[in-house]
Design a protein around this motif. Structure first.
Motif, PDB file in Angstrom:
ATOM      1  N   ALA A  57       0.836  -1.206   0.000  1.00 38.39           N
ATOM      2  CA  ALA A  57       0.000   0.000   0.000  1.00 38.39           C
ATOM      3  C   ALA A  57       0.870   1.255   0.000  1.00 38.39           C
ATOM      4  CB  ALA A  57      -0.932  -0.005   1.209  1.00 38.39           C
ATOM      5  N   VAL A  58       1.933   1.254   0.806  1.00 39.41           N
ATOM      6  CA  VAL A  58       2.838   2.412   0.853  1.00 39.41           C
ATOM      7  C   VAL A  58       3.479   2.639  -0.506  1.00 39.41           C
ATOM      8  CG1 VAL A  58       4.839   3.421   1.980  1.00 39.41           C
ATOM      9  CG2 VAL A  58       3.289   1.964   3.294  1.00 39.41           C
ATOM     10  N   LEU A  59       3.975   1.561  -1.117  1.00 42.56           N
ATOM     11  CA  LEU A  59       4.655   1.680  -2.406  1.00 42.56           C
ATOM     12  C   LEU A  59       3.697   2.141  -3.502  1.00 42.56           C
ATOM     13  CD1 LEU A  59       6.845  -1.560  -2.286  1.00 42.56           C
ATOM     14  CD2 LEU A  59       7.577   0.790  -1.900  1.00 42.56           C
ATOM     15  N   ALA A  60       2.452   1.685  -3.438  1.00 46.64           N
ATOM     16  CA  ALA A  60       1.472   2.123  -4.431  1.00 46.64           C
ATOM     17  C   ALA A  60       1.221   3.631  -4.326  1.00 46.64           C
ATOM     18  CB  ALA A  60       0.161   1.356  -4.251  1.00 46.64           C
ATOM     19  N   HIS A  61       1.104   4.145  -3.107  1.00 47.03           N
ATOM     20  CA  HIS A  61       0.899   5.582  -2.914  1.00 47.03           C
ATOM     21  C   HIS A  61       2.127   6.383  -3.349  1.00 47.03           C
ATOM     22  CE1 HIS A  61      -3.004   5.356  -1.143  1.00 47.03           C
ATOM     23  NE2 HIS A  61      -2.614   4.689  -0.076  1.00 47.03           N
ATOM     24  N   VAL A  62       3.319   5.903  -2.995  1.00 47.63           N
ATOM     25  CA  VAL A  62       4.548   6.600  -3.386  1.00 47.63           C
ATOM     26  C   VAL A  62       4.675   6.646  -4.906  1.00 47.63           C
ATOM     27  CG1 VAL A  62       7.070   6.459  -3.354  1.00 47.63           C
ATOM     28  CG2 VAL A  62       5.770   6.109  -1.244  1.00 47.63           C
ATOM     29  N   PHE A  63       4.345   5.544  -5.560  1.00 52.72           N
ATOM     30  CA  PHE A  63       4.377   5.501  -7.029  1.00 52.72           C
ATOM     31  C   PHE A  63       3.416   6.524  -7.616  1.00 52.72           C
ATOM     32  CE2 PHE A  63       2.345   3.954 -10.913  1.00 52.72           C
ATOM     33  CZ  PHE A  63       3.441   3.812 -11.751  1.00 52.72           C
ATOM     34  N   ALA A  64       2.197   6.586  -7.086  1.00 50.51           N
ATOM     35  CA  ALA A  64       1.190   7.513  -7.609  1.00 50.51           C
ATOM     36  C   ALA A  64       1.620   8.965  -7.422  1.00 50.51           C
ATOM     37  CB  ALA A  64      -0.147   7.260  -6.928  1.00 50.51           C
ATOM     38  N   ILE A  65       2.157   9.276  -6.253  1.00 51.87           N
ATOM     39  CA  ILE A  65       2.586  10.658  -5.969  1.00 51.87           C
ATOM     40  C   ILE A  65       3.740  11.055  -6.877  1.00 51.87           C
ATOM     41  CG2 ILE A  65       3.577  12.176  -4.219  1.00 51.87           C
ATOM     42  CD1 ILE A  65       2.124  10.363  -2.129  1.00 51.87           C
ATOM     43  N   ASN A  66       4.675  10.127  -7.070  1.00 54.81           N
ATOM     44  CA  ASN A  66       5.879  10.448  -7.836  1.00 54.81           C
ATOM     45  C   ASN A  66       5.600  10.588  -9.328  1.00 54.81           C
ATOM     46  OD1 ASN A  66       8.872  10.719  -7.882  1.00 54.81           O
ATOM     47  ND2 ASN A  66       8.728   8.892  -9.145  1.00 54.81           N
ATOM     48  N   PHE A  67       4.758   9.730  -9.878  1.00 53.66           N
ATOM     49  CA  PHE A  67       4.556   9.708 -11.322  1.00 53.66           C
ATOM     50  C   PHE A  67       3.313  10.457 -11.792  1.00 53.66           C
ATOM     51  CE2 PHE A  67       7.496   6.212 -10.760  1.00 53.66           C
ATOM     52  CZ  PHE A  67       8.311   6.321 -11.872  1.00 53.66           C
ATOM     53  N   TYR A  68       2.351  10.687 -10.898  1.00 50.27           N
ATOM     54  CA  TYR A  68       1.115  11.351 -11.323  1.00 50.27           C
ATOM     55  C   TYR A  68       0.866  12.673 -10.609  1.00 50.27           C
ATOM     56  CZ  TYR A  68       0.118   6.797 -13.380  1.00 50.27           C
ATOM     57  OH  TYR A  68       0.188   5.649 -14.115  1.00 50.27           O
ATOM     58  N   GLY A  69       1.793  13.079  -9.742  1.00 49.27           N
ATOM     59  CA  GLY A  69       1.582  14.320  -9.000  1.00 49.27           C
ATOM     60  C   GLY A  69       1.752  15.573  -9.837  1.00 49.27           C
ATOM     61  N   GLY A  70       2.443  15.464 -10.970  1.00 47.57           N
ATOM     62  CA  GLY A  70       2.656  16.637 -11.816  1.00 47.57           C
ATOM     63  C   GLY A  70       3.999  17.279 -11.514  1.00 47.57           C
ATOM     64  N   LYS A  71       4.773  17.557 -12.557  1.00 53.85           N
ATOM     65  CA  LYS A  71       6.111  18.114 -12.377  1.00 53.85           C
ATOM     66  C   LYS A  71       6.095  19.544 -11.860  1.00 53.85           C
ATOM     67  CE  LYS A  71       8.226  14.454 -13.832  1.00 53.85           C
ATOM     68  NZ  LYS A  71       9.053  13.640 -12.908  1.00 53.85           N
TER      69      LYS A  71
END
Length: 312
Positions: A57-71
């Motif tokens: 669950a932690v890794l899924a959230h970190v992945f989402a924040i890093n790749f979909y948060g917007g540059k």
């Protein structure tokens, strides 16, 4: 008294009822066919298994924040989002442990795992001796490995809905900040379904095959350490290639990539600890020297595999 048929049918109560499934927190004694309370203590290795399921669950959230948060997002938004993801999952884990037996304690009482079918008792309901009807003995024979993880995911979703929208509204600079929020709403239910269906396959399924490949005599009983290890290997190569990191100097110049690689190193170490069953790690410390090996191997061999070297 006639013995109950099947692997999971037993009798309960002082008067020994008819054969059926054991109550939650009980498991049938294979010799007496009587349901007995689960009172075994969790081993280090069992805790590592639960920890691995929590890390998903932690890794899924970190992945989402890093790749979909917007540059274009502010660093404060990223920092608070990462912190929130860790806090959400940590709080969910603590609450999940507290509500299971023994209640109010961070310890768990365990039924144990003996075979793959323990996870899928639904498919092990025996027939009556005359083969006319089925005796329904479906139960959680691996208590609490199923319910505690599913409960954890439920609390992860609740904590996520309580904390993350506040950070997104207050600190997101554009609409792209809401994408990780929607990602979380999808990924947690997906994790629940995947674990409910495949949880048993992470246990005792492919471990013998992996052990043969790596020539380990005392191999891990679960296949999750090898899945974590191979998955992290692939992720490390993907991150380094995506960010065009070919030397240690480039790696240390990119703080974001360095943080991701350090996370991967943690996962390498976690996988090694699980493969060695989490016991006598002082005797297995040599294995932990191999944690940064995949990163150095990539940097040493990238010049020999880079397509640009052959097309320019």
């Amino acid at each position: 008294m006639e013995s109950c048929p099947g692997l999971y049918c037993g009798r309960t109560g002082d008067n020994l009822s008819d054969c059926g499934g054991c109550p939650r927190g009980y498991r049938v004694n294979e010799t007496t066919k009587v349901c007995v309370p689960c009172d075994a203590d969790m081993s280090n290795y069992d805790w590592l298994f639960l920890g691995a399921m929590a890390l998903t669950a932690v890794l899924a959230h970190v992945f989402a924040i890093n790749f979909y948060g917007g540059k274009s997002q502010r660093k404060l938004f990223y920092g608070l989002s990462y912190l929130s993801a860790v806090v959400e999952c940590f709080m969910a884990g603590i609450v999940s442990l507290l509500i299971f037996d023994p209640k109010g304690s961070l310890n768990l009482k365990f039924c144990g795992v003996k075979r793959l079918s323990d996870w899928y008792t639904l498919f092990c309901n025996p027939k009556t001796p005359n083969y006319i009807s089925t005796i329904h003995c479906t139960q959680e024979a691996v208590y609490p490995l199923y319910t505690v993880v599913l409960t954890y995911y439920l609390f992860c979703l609740i904590m996520f809905l309580l904390l993350r929208p506040i950070i997104t509204i207050k600190f997101s600079s554009n609409k792209s900040g809401s994408t990780p929020l929607f990602f979380g709403l999808y990924v947690i239910p997906i994790l629940v379904v995947v674990y409910a269906v495949l949880g048993g396959l992470l246990c005792k399924f492919s471990s013998s095959m992996f052990a043969t490949l790596v020539l380990l005599d005392d191999f891990a009983d679960y296949s999750f350490p090898y899945l974590f290890l191979f998955g992290t290997l692939w992720a490390t190569a993907a991150v380094l290639n995506y960010n065009d990191i070919e030397t240690p100097r480039k790696l240390f110049k990119s703080r974001e990539t360095l943080c991701i690689i350090l996370l991967h190193c943690f996962l390498y170490g976690y996988s090694i600890a699980a493969i060695t069953k989490g016991v006598r790690l002082e005797n297995s410390g040599l294995y932990f020297i191999l944690v940064p090996a995949p990163i150095f191997f990539y940097m040493v061999t990238i010049d020999f595999t880079n397509p640009k070297r052959f097309t320019d």
